[in-house]
Design an enzyme around this catalytic site. Structure first.
Site, PDB file in Angstrom:
ATOM      1  CG  HIS A 196     -34.151   5.484  11.005  1.00 42.13           C
ATOM      2  ND1 HIS A 196     -35.192   5.648  10.113  1.00 42.13           N
ATOM      3  CD2 HIS A 196     -33.009   5.702  10.298  1.00 42.13           C
ATOM      4  CE1 HIS A 196     -34.701   5.951   8.915  1.00 42.13           C
ATOM      5  NE2 HIS A 196     -33.386   5.998   9.002  1.00 42.13           N
ATOM      6  CG  ASP A 213     -40.798   4.511  12.790  1.00 45.71           C
ATOM      7  OD1 ASP A 213     -40.342   5.485  13.411  1.00 45.71           O
ATOM      8  OD2 ASP A 213     -40.202   3.972  11.851  1.00 45.71           O
TER       9      ASP A 213
END
Length: 383
Positions: A131, A161
């Site tokens: 992540h 991200d």
């Protein structure tokens, strides 16, 4: 709510197929839809980890069970007339599904195949989960954020991200579209979050090469080390952001603070920074955030309030630019960047999962009988 106006923007007429995912892939699709692209989301049967929200605006949705060959055939039918495909699965997954880049570009040689991953298509970690916090931890970014002697602070997924991932995927897709206009050939975009985040660190690497950056936290220009580039607590428990790096901006701040400049000392006197931190902490603690905002409003002091996401839309500086659109349950950030030829948005449609299957398949050239067969086979799931 009003009916949506016809799609406008520089990407009007560009068709994008987006395999459903979470985070950076859907946000990349949102940015492209904001610029006028027609984005079709291929949703999966069953519940979603994250329900559809703002990153589904301006898109259409169809649910295909890609475990069924009929659904794969239907997807390739969509790909045949698409300009771009976006997928955010682990390397090799779309190949095993029968919709990898080789198959899709055999159907459509001009297709741009955008691949969003954390670790990239190749490398020893390409099959490993991760992540944002993991990706930015591998680039030097995470280690640089936070207070010295305390754990690094996660960046709300903004840096990895969405900064290193979505923005670089969009950048690669747009570059490939320009190239295709010249060559007629498609391309494959390998957008790895670690690669994009490494690129975002160019400034830090540049400063380090000049001997002006250290790995230690709170020891550098932009990491809170300097009294003139950090946040200060106000009397009402809120904060002011101070960013007066340039001497003229620093002087503008000092003019408006009840501080003895001789006592304060030089702006760049490192030996005085600890004292200056404490002095400014004491000063900012004497007034509320709104009182300080009024004092610094309209100046070049680079001293501004720290707002939360609920306050931000109604602040006059944002409201005057129509920076947010209240539309039903959603507070939408306005389309960005702003193009002179594209009007500001006043309404956004958020796709309903599977709600556009009939329109999507009809536009792809399938008749009612073919659509009925796909539904009967369970390849297309209707809500």
């Amino acid at each position: 709510m009003t009916d949506s106006p016809p799609k406008s923007g520089p990407l009007s007429g560009i068709k994008i197929v987006e395999l459903a995912g979470i985070g950076p892939g859907p946000y990349a699709g949102q940015l492209l839809a904001d610029m006028g692209a027609d984005v079709i989301v291929i949703d999966r049967p069953g519940g979603s980890i994250v329900p559809k929200g703002i990153d589904a605006r301006g898109k259409k949705s169809i649910i295909l069970d890609l475990k069924k060959p009929e659904a794969v055939t239907a997807l390739l039918k969509l790909v045949a007339s698409a300009d771009v495909l976006i997928e955010g699965l682990r390397p090799g997954v779309t190949e095993r599904m029968g919709v990898g880049p080789d198959v899709c570009q055999a159907v459509n040689p001009g297709l741009i195949y955008g691949r969003m991953t954390g670790w990239g298509q190749t490398g020893p970690w390409n099959q490993m989960a991760g992540h944002d916090i993991n990706y930015i931890g591998m680039t030097g970014v995470l280690n640089a954020i936070g207070k010295e002697g305390q754990p690094p602070v996660p960046s709300l997924n903004m840096i990895g991200d969405f900064g290193g991932g979505s923005m670089f995927l969009v950048n690669g897709i747009l570059a490939a579209l320009v190239e295709r206009a010249r060559t007629g050939k498609g391309n494959i975009v390998d957008a790895a979050i670690v690669d994009g985040t490494n690129s975002l660190m160019s400034f830090v690497h540049g400063m380090a090469g000049l001997g002006q950056w250290r790995t230690q936290r709170e020891a550098n220009l932009l990491d809170g080390a300097m009294p003139f580039y950090r946040c200060y607590l106000t009397s009402d428990g809120k904060f002011m952001a101070v960013g007066c790096i340039e001497p003229q901006f620093f002087a503008a701040m000092m003019e408006r603070l009840p501080v003895d400049e001789d006592l304060y000392g030089g702006q760049h006197d490192r030996t005085a920074w600890a004292m200056q931190h404490e002095l400014l902490e004491d000063v900012f603690a004497t007034k509320t955030r709104d009182e300080w905002e009024a004092i610094f409003a309209g100046t070049d002091a680079c001293v501004t309030p720290v707002l939360d996401y609920v306050e931000a839309p109604s602040h006059p500086a944002n409201a005057a630019r129509q920076a947010f659109v209240q539309d039903g349950r959603w507070v939408h950030p306005q389309v960005a960047p702003r193009l002179a030829t594209q009007p500001l948005a006043t309404h956004f449609d958020v796709a309903t999962k599977g709600g556009d299957y009939a329109d999507i398949l009809t536009e792809a050239g399938l008749g009612e009988h073919e659509i009925s067969q796909l539904i009967a086979a369970g390849a297309v799931v209707t809500n």
